[in-house]
Design a protein around this motif. Structure first.
Motif, PDB file in Angstrom:
ATOM      1  N   ALA A 120       7.338   9.017   4.363  1.00  0.00           N
ATOM      2  CA  ALA A 120       8.410   8.443   3.750  1.00  0.00           C
ATOM      3  C   ALA A 120       8.956   9.742   2.867  1.00  0.00           C
ATOM      4  O   ALA A 120       8.451  10.482   2.171  1.00  0.00           O
ATOM      5  N   GLY A 121      10.410   9.591   2.716  1.00  0.00           N
ATOM      6  CA  GLY A 121      11.152  10.825   2.011  1.00  0.00           C
ATOM      7  C   GLY A 121      11.604  10.099   0.712  1.00  0.00           C
ATOM      8  O   GLY A 121      11.086   9.291   0.212  1.00  0.00           O
ATOM      9  N   ASN A 122      12.303  11.097  -0.023  1.00  0.00           N
ATOM     10  CA  ASN A 122      12.613  10.518  -1.535  1.00  0.00           C
ATOM     11  C   ASN A 122      13.952   9.900  -1.340  1.00  0.00           C
ATOM     12  O   ASN A 122      14.767   9.801  -0.019  1.00  0.00           O
ATOM     13  N   LEU A 123      14.031   8.465  -2.043  1.00  0.00           N
ATOM     14  CA  LEU A 123      15.075   7.909  -1.923  1.00  0.00           C
ATOM     15  C   LEU A 123      16.260   8.255  -3.202  1.00  0.00           C
ATOM     16  O   LEU A 123      15.873   8.340  -4.200  1.00  0.00           O
ATOM     17  N   ASP A 170       0.859  -1.166  -0.186  1.00  0.00           N
ATOM     18  CA  ASP A 170       0.085   0.053   0.071  1.00  0.00           C
ATOM     19  C   ASP A 170       0.915   1.204   0.129  1.00  0.00           C
ATOM     20  O   ASP A 170       1.533   1.543   0.872  1.00  0.00           O
ATOM     21  N   SER A 171       0.721   1.961  -1.100  1.00  0.00           N
ATOM     22  CA  SER A 171       1.742   3.240  -1.199  1.00  0.00           C
ATOM     23  C   SER A 171       1.181   4.303  -1.511  1.00  0.00           C
ATOM     24  O   SER A 171       1.620   4.783  -2.655  1.00  0.00           O
ATOM     25  N   PRO A 172       0.051   4.900  -1.233  1.00  0.00           N
ATOM     26  CA  PRO A 172      -0.782   6.028  -1.414  1.00  0.00           C
ATOM     27  C   PRO A 172       0.175   7.443  -1.286  1.00  0.00           C
ATOM     28  O   PRO A 172       1.218   7.141  -0.646  1.00  0.00           O
ATOM     29  N   SER A 173       0.115   8.215  -2.283  1.00  0.00           N
ATOM     30  CA  SER A 173       0.826   9.624  -1.711  1.00  0.00           C
ATOM     31  C   SER A 173       0.940   9.716  -0.217  1.00  0.00           C
ATOM     32  O   SER A 173      -0.267   9.898   0.054  1.00  0.00           O
ATOM     33  N   TYR A 174       2.032  10.092   0.218  1.00  0.00           N
ATOM     34  CA  TYR A 174       1.947  10.546   1.469  1.00  0.00           C
ATOM     35  C   TYR A 174       2.087   9.387   2.667  1.00  0.00           C
ATOM     36  O   TYR A 174       2.393   9.332   3.473  1.00  0.00           O
ATOM     37  N   GLY A 175       1.991   8.019   1.880  1.00  0.00           N
ATOM     38  CA  GLY A 175       2.142   6.774   2.703  1.00  0.00           C
ATOM     39  C   GLY A 175       2.742   5.978   2.040  1.00  0.00           C
ATOM     40  O   GLY A 175       2.435   4.535   2.058  1.00  0.00           O
ATOM     41  N   GLU A 176       4.045   6.140   1.628  1.00  0.00           N
ATOM     42  CA  GLU A 176       4.917   5.204   1.078  1.00  0.00           C
ATOM     43  C   GLU A 176       5.792   4.318   1.936  1.00  0.00           C
ATOM     44  O   GLU A 176       7.196   3.868   1.380  1.00  0.00           O
ATOM     45  N   ARG A 177       5.727   4.672   3.009  1.00  0.00           N
ATOM     46  CA  ARG A 177       6.860   3.948   3.941  1.00  0.00           C
ATOM     47  C   ARG A 177       7.150   2.541   3.782  1.00  0.00           C
ATOM     48  O   ARG A 177       8.273   1.940   3.499  1.00  0.00           O
ATOM     49  N   HIS A 183      14.635  14.092   3.923  1.00  0.00           N
ATOM     50  CA  HIS A 183      13.813  14.511   4.965  1.00  0.00           C
ATOM     51  C   HIS A 183      12.462  15.123   4.548  1.00  0.00           C
ATOM     52  O   HIS A 183      11.920  15.895   5.321  1.00  0.00           O
ATOM     53  N   ALA A 184      12.106  14.649   3.287  1.00  0.00           N
ATOM     54  CA  ALA A 184      10.940  15.143   2.479  1.00  0.00           C
ATOM     55  C   ALA A 184       9.692  14.952   3.370  1.00  0.00           C
ATOM     56  O   ALA A 184       8.724  15.558   3.365  1.00  0.00           O
ATOM     57  N   ALA A 185       9.653  13.590   4.040  1.00  0.00           N
ATOM     58  CA  ALA A 185       8.446  13.428   4.772  1.00  0.00           C
ATOM     59  C   ALA A 185       8.040  14.277   5.904  1.00  0.00           C
ATOM     60  O   ALA A 185       6.819  14.933   5.899  1.00  0.00           O
ATOM     61  N   GLU A 186       8.974  15.164   6.586  1.00  0.00           N
ATOM     62  CA  GLU A 186       8.752  16.181   7.462  1.00  0.00           C
ATOM     63  C   GLU A 186       8.478  17.408   6.721  1.00  0.00           C
ATOM     64  O   GLU A 186       7.273  18.105   7.586  1.00  0.00           O
TER      65      GLU A 186
END
Length: 374
Positions: free
Chosen positions: A55-58, A18-25, A46-49
């Motif tokens: 989750a941030g960008n990898l 499950d990887s909706p926008s803002y929920g890609e952990r 630190h994009a998540a913050e």
């Protein structure tokens, strides 16, 4: 060269998160481990913050092999999020090689096909000890929400000045070399409430004012490169009350940033005139989500892709798209790229599908691009 069984299994695994926008952990953790196992140095920003996600960008780097250090680095990018409905999605592989969901969710080939292809390409070059230049990988969060995730990325980290973004529908071999500025707007017309039966003349009809402004604007295709759309209009509270307020929202897209801004100025002027004539008030805001780019057909990033398609015997075709992608902000930061068709069809719908053969094709092209000596 491509390990089809591994590629398909990895694609199906990526889809299952499950990887909706803002929920890609969960998918972010999986990709981190996969990239590290392939020998890349991986960091999550630190994009998540910043964007309010989990989750941030990898960002990952694979150094050049001996003898390839002198070639400029290349960036390969895809995004980790999928559109809704996405909860509980599963990939079903059919006998004819088609892969789809059960019809209750999107499949998520947009953009899990890209993630799987990039991982497969990296696996192949490691297994076969193929020579390659320095490779940078960027898996972004929250791309589907107007590229919010990559917008929080520190672009100074990137060495590459050329990029391949795997994120377009259509047959593999296609590539977008042009995309628009996308601007959305919200306009609030503030009138005056009054009883519609007893004293309507005491009111200022906000909906009528908004309708007047809209009627004086062209909508749809304004010219060969620009569109405008009034998407929503809402206002009023009761049928016996003159509407006090009316909210209008819409968007403008153009291959010319200047034309997009001119269309926004025209929109504002139409509403200002209508409001001034009626004695109402006005509040207008706009957001520029992405800026337009155009990559020349003779640029090395295009020529390298055409050569990879020829090597694989895949017809190559270049086109413009009215959709945005992470290539827009990359271009804005001085990185020249194209967006590759990536084994995805009927995207943003529950009839989305891919195929084993198309996943193989985009993976093979990605290998050739990573190992290109031009």
């Amino acid at each position: 060269m491509i390990q089809t069984e591994r590629l398909v299994q990895n694609f199906c695994k990526l889809v299952s998160f499950d990887s909706p926008s803002y929920g890609e952990r969960s998918i972010c953790d999986y990709l981190t481990a996969a990239l590290q196992q392939l020998g890349l140095t991986v960091t999550e920003d630190h994009a998540a913050e910043i964007i309010g996600g989990n989750a941030g960008n990898l960002y990952a780097v694979l150094p050049a092999t001996e003898g390839m250090e002198g070639l400029p680095p290349l960036l390969f990018s895809g995004h980790m999020d999928t559109v809704e409905p996405s909860h509980g999605k599963q990939a079903i592989v059919h006998a004819d090689g088609t892969i789809a969901s059960d019809g209750e969710t999107v499949l998520g080939a947009d953009d899990c096909a890209a993630l799987a292809a990039i991982l497969e390409a990296l696996s192949v070059i490691q297994e076969q000890h193929l020579p390659h230049r320095t490779l940078e990988i960027l898996f972004s969060a929250a791309e589907e929400t107007y590229c919010i995730g990559i917008g929080a990325f520190d672009f100074h980290k990137l060495q590459a000045k050329e990029a391949y973004i795997l994120d377009m529908s259509g047959p593999v071999g296609g590539a977008a070399i042009q995309a628009p500025t996308i601007l959305s707007f919200r306009i609030m017309v503030q009138g005056k409430a009054a009883h519609a039966g007893f004293v309507p003349e005491d009111g200022i009809h906000a909906i009528a004012i908004a309708a007047s402004a809209i009627s004086n604007l062209r909508n749809g295709r304004l010219d060969a490169e620009t569109t405008r759309n009034i998407g929503t209009i809402s206002g009023g509270t009761q049928t016996n009350i003159v509407p006090e307020s009316c909210m209008v929202s819409g968007e403008i897209r153009s291959f010319s940033h200047a034309s997009a801004m001119a269309a926004w100025e025209e929109t504002q002027m139409a509403f200002r005139r209508a409001v001034e004539q009626a004695g109402a008030a006005l509040d207008m805001t706009h957001t520029i989500h992405v800026h337009a780019y155009h990559t020349p057909e003779n640029h090395p990033v295009v020529k390298r892709f055409e050569a990879a398609c020829r090597k694989q015997g895949i017809p190559c075709f270049l086109r413009s798209t009215m959709g945005g992608s992470d290539n827009n902000p990359l271009s804005e930061h001085g990185i020249t790229g194209i967006v590759l068709a990536t084994a995805m069809n009927h995207t943003h719908s529950c009839t989305e599908y891919t195929s084993v053969s198309e996943l193989e094709r985009i993976s093979a092209i990605t290998v050739d691009l990573m190992c290109s000596e031009v």
